[in-house]
Motif scaffolding. Sequence first.
Motif, mmCIF file in Angstrom:
data_model
loop_
_atom_site.group_PDB
_atom_site.id
_atom_site.type_symbol
_atom_site.label_atom_id
_atom_site.label_comp_id
_atom_site.label_asym_id
_atom_site.label_seq_id
_atom_site.Cartn_x
_atom_site.Cartn_y
_atom_site.Cartn_z
ATOM 1 N N ASN A 259 -2.274 5.952 -8.217
ATOM 2 C CA ASN A 259 -2.053 4.948 -7.167
ATOM 3 C C ASN A 259 -3.345 4.451 -6.520
ATOM 4 O OD1 ASN A 259 -2.774 7.041 -5.355
ATOM 5 N ND2 ASN A 259 -0.670 7.801 -5.466
ATOM 6 N N LEU B 127 -10.388 4.831 -11.861
ATOM 7 C CA LEU B 127 -9.257 5.168 -12.723
ATOM 8 C C LEU B 127 -9.685 4.992 -14.166
ATOM 9 C CD1 LEU B 127 -6.144 3.488 -11.031
ATOM 10 C CD2 LEU B 127 -7.082 5.777 -10.644
ATOM 11 N N ALA C 88 -7.200 9.332 -12.094
ATOM 12 C CA ALA C 88 -8.459 9.294 -11.355
ATOM 13 C C ALA C 88 -9.521 10.101 -12.095
ATOM 14 C CB ALA C 88 -8.247 9.857 -9.952
ATOM 15 N N ALA D 91 -3.549 15.768 -5.579
ATOM 16 C CA ALA D 91 -4.097 15.916 -6.929
ATOM 17 C C ALA D 91 -5.604 16.155 -6.954
ATOM 18 C CB ALA D 91 -3.776 14.677 -7.756
ATOM 19 N N LEU D 92 -6.228 16.110 -5.784
ATOM 20 C CA LEU D 92 -7.677 16.315 -5.708
ATOM 21 C C LEU D 92 -7.955 17.707 -5.162
ATOM 22 C CD1 LEU D 92 -8.718 12.831 -4.306
ATOM 23 C CD2 LEU D 92 -8.884 13.634 -6.669
#
Length: 63
Positions: free
Chosen positions: A13, A26, A32, A58-59
């Motif tokens: 996103n 991306l 990413a 997600a990081l």
Amino acid sequence: MRVEVDRDRCEGNAVCVGIAPALFDLDEDDYAVVKLDPVPADQEDLAEQSIAECPRAALLRRD
Ligand code: SF4
């Protein structure tokens, strides 16, 4: 610091790209990628903000 992307969680996103465009992009599959590894000192605050605001968590911070 270093930042890792959990590709099982990333949904592409681009929230992280919006927060820290010098740090994230991306790839062709809309995951990413971290462009600067390790994260330069002047990007660490934006990296932390991206980690906190990623809607998919997600990081991951790797010191
Ligand atoms: S904000 Fe999170 S889910 Fe969105 S592209 Fe970045 S790492 Fe992936």
